[in-house]
Write a protein that holds these residues in place. Sequence first.
Motif, PDB file in Angstrom:
ATOM      1  N   SER A   1       0.822  -1.212   0.000  1.00 27.94           N
ATOM      2  CA  SER A   1       0.000   0.000   0.000  1.00 27.94           C
ATOM      3  C   SER A   1       0.858   1.265   0.000  1.00 27.94           C
ATOM      4  O   SER A   1       0.444   2.304  -0.525  1.00 27.94           O
ATOM      5  N   LEU A   2       2.072   1.189   0.584  1.00 23.53           N
ATOM      6  CA  LEU A   2       2.971   2.348   0.564  1.00 23.53           C
ATOM      7  C   LEU A   2       3.346   2.719  -0.869  1.00 23.53           C
ATOM      8  O   LEU A   2       3.385   3.897  -1.232  1.00 23.53           O
ATOM      9  N   GLU A   3       3.615   1.697  -1.665  1.00 25.91           N
ATOM     10  CA  GLU A   3       3.979   1.967  -3.053  1.00 25.91           C
ATOM     11  C   GLU A   3       2.803   2.549  -3.823  1.00 25.91           C
ATOM     12  O   GLU A   3       2.957   3.527  -4.570  1.00 25.91           O
ATOM     13  N   ARG A   4       1.645   1.940  -3.660  1.00 31.26           N
ATOM     14  CA  ARG A   4       0.483   2.414  -4.409  1.00 31.26           C
ATOM     15  C   ARG A   4       0.157   3.861  -4.065  1.00 31.26           C
ATOM     16  O   ARG A   4      -0.172   4.662  -4.951  1.00 31.26           O
ATOM     17  N   ALA A   5       0.273   4.207  -2.783  1.00 30.09           N
ATOM     18  CA  ALA A   5      -0.010   5.587  -2.386  1.00 30.09           C
ATOM     19  C   ALA A   5       0.972   6.556  -3.027  1.00 30.09           C
ATOM     20  O   ALA A   5       0.584   7.642  -3.491  1.00 30.09           O
ATOM     21  N   ALA A   6       2.240   6.186  -3.068  1.00 28.09           N
ATOM     22  CA  ALA A   6       3.247   7.062  -3.670  1.00 28.09           C
ATOM     23  C   ALA A   6       3.028   7.204  -5.172  1.00 28.09           C
ATOM     24  O   ALA A   6       3.178   8.292  -5.740  1.00 28.09           O
ATOM     25  N   LEU A   7       2.669   6.111  -5.836  1.00 26.55           N
ATOM     26  CA  LEU A   7       2.434   6.170  -7.279  1.00 26.55           C
ATOM     27  C   LEU A   7       1.207   7.017  -7.598  1.00 26.55           C
ATOM     28  O   LEU A   7       1.183   7.758  -8.591  1.00 26.55           O
ATOM     29  N   ILE A   8       0.166   6.915  -6.749  1.00 21.62           N
ATOM     30  CA  ILE A   8      -1.031   7.723  -6.951  1.00 21.62           C
ATOM     31  C   ILE A   8      -0.706   9.208  -6.801  1.00 21.62           C
ATOM     32  O   ILE A   8      -1.261  10.066  -7.503  1.00 21.62           O
TER      33      ILE A   8
END
Length: 630
Positions: A520-527
């Motif tokens: 989820s950390l990655e997805r939040a940063a990509l968003i």
Amino acid sequence: MTISLETTGTAVPRARKRRGQGVPAFAYVAVAPTLVLMTLIVALPLLYSLYLSFNSTNPITKRWVFVGLANYERVFQDAAFWASLGRTLYFSVLAVIGTTVLGTLMALVLNQPFPGRGLLRSVVLVPWAMAPVSVGVLWSFVYAGNFGLLNGFLNDIGLGALARPWFGDGGRALNLVTLTQVWNQAPLTTLMLLSSLQSMPSNLHRAALLDGAGAVRRFFSITLPWLKPTLVFAMVIATINALMTFDIILIMTRGGPGAATTTLSWHGYMQSFQFLKFGEGAAILYVLTFLSLAFAILYFTVFSRRKPMRRAEAEAELPDAARRVQATMVRLPAGAPRRMLSAATSRRLGTATFRLGVAAILAWSLLPVLALLLISLSPATDLIRTPPSMLPSTLTLENYRAVLWPDGGTTSVQAARVPLSILNSLLVGVTVAIVNVALGTLAGYAFARHAGRRFFSVSLWALLLTRMVPALTLVLPFFVLFRMLGLIDTHLGLVIAYSTILMPLAAWMMKTTFENVPESLERAALIDGCSRFAMFRKILVPVIRPGIIAALIFCFLVSWNEFLFAMILTSTPKTQTIPVVIAGFLNQARFYEYGPLFAASVLAIVPPVAVAFFFQRYLVQGALSGAVKG
């Protein structure tokens, strides 16, 4: 129709997954440097070594004659080969049993809370942190026949009649070398099992206690099943390390007396570098490689059966676990006594046994190191006196002065090489650790996030298989190829050679570290608009900093202690590392060199011992990340 549409809808994504679609280009870019370098520095030298095994070479005329399988036929018809194979299997079985049993017992003790536990955990790691060369120097002097520490101790306590030349008997010499291997390697098993014990939910034992299960029942019903995957892994690693053992045998016995301690690794080394039979030597070392890979396949087979439970899964199965423990308990008839001893007596007996175990672990781990420190402070004449004694006539720093501030008039050539060799070890160790952890962090991320994809899965297992290749199998083609490329006696050559051991280690450790980071950390940063590289650098790297530190520590320890590559690939003081210089003392065989030899051995263990003491928490944290020392 509904069923048909749903079936089609689920089949398409699965087909796409099988084709590898959906994997970002960053994952391939991240893993590419590691795979390309490992192909260049492991796969190609292995193929070159295989080619060597099919040729007969003459180092004088430099002629190569293709002989096919003739080298293997000569090896298999040689009685010395079969004798060395038998000794290798005997040595490996005893070493694995010893490291597994002792490592398990030490882990169980160190998992219990008691004053000074952190200090004792650091002390336990000292034998493993020591370079095998220093270990061999220490224990060879312990068992020395005329003036060894063991005979000196027997004389000091009035049992001089029991003193003997401990390496005079072949069978006894092999057993003593095995005991030394256990002393050096058991802490690694302890480290891995201790990390696994600390991840075990305490609720499992509390539930069993409520049902009246004793310590023995809880160990076999709860602790042992929990430890099984780690225990099997530790046993396989111990087996691989035993099969590859070279440094300790070189320093302690050189394969003697006679051929009593000649294992496959030593036999292959002698054929290759002493008798210059490169073809036969390569064939012997390839047999050792196949033997090592057989245990690697065993590891893959065992670990593919059942993955170890995570903490959340174990806690979810807590009621079932408690019922299983209850079902295995022997129910006594009503009114029958449940204890042979009173509760108070049992507690006192348990406390006394536990304290005895703590004292035994402390003595086993620390006393030999203190003995090395003592003899490094002893005058040279004390080290060769007869009858021997452990008690020095006086203490002196002259041995350290000889190696730290060499004087051209009184210091030997070998002692004068110590300061530069320590700097060489530091330079190579730090460089290798940084390079391999940097590449391993990138590769570990790709392996962790896309382990289900065939490309990454196959690549990961191929990478791990290279860790099972004995260094001796690689050092022979390295010697030939590096001589052609001008890399002999260079720091770059050592960095390349050491990376064959450390790159798989770093990638595996970092893979396990990334698996504990939520996606989820990655997805939040990509968003939020971050590129994948920016997300990796700014978000993930700070989160996994403890794992990076653990990997750096392990890689530095392995590179600092590495001996075989440095011995074969260096020839002058400008690149020789401290293990090579220590081994060089033994070639001089002069009594006045014993003091500087032991002083250099103490200096060689200071950096790894300091790391074990100050970074023990990180070492335990990284133990289950695949960290193994060859």
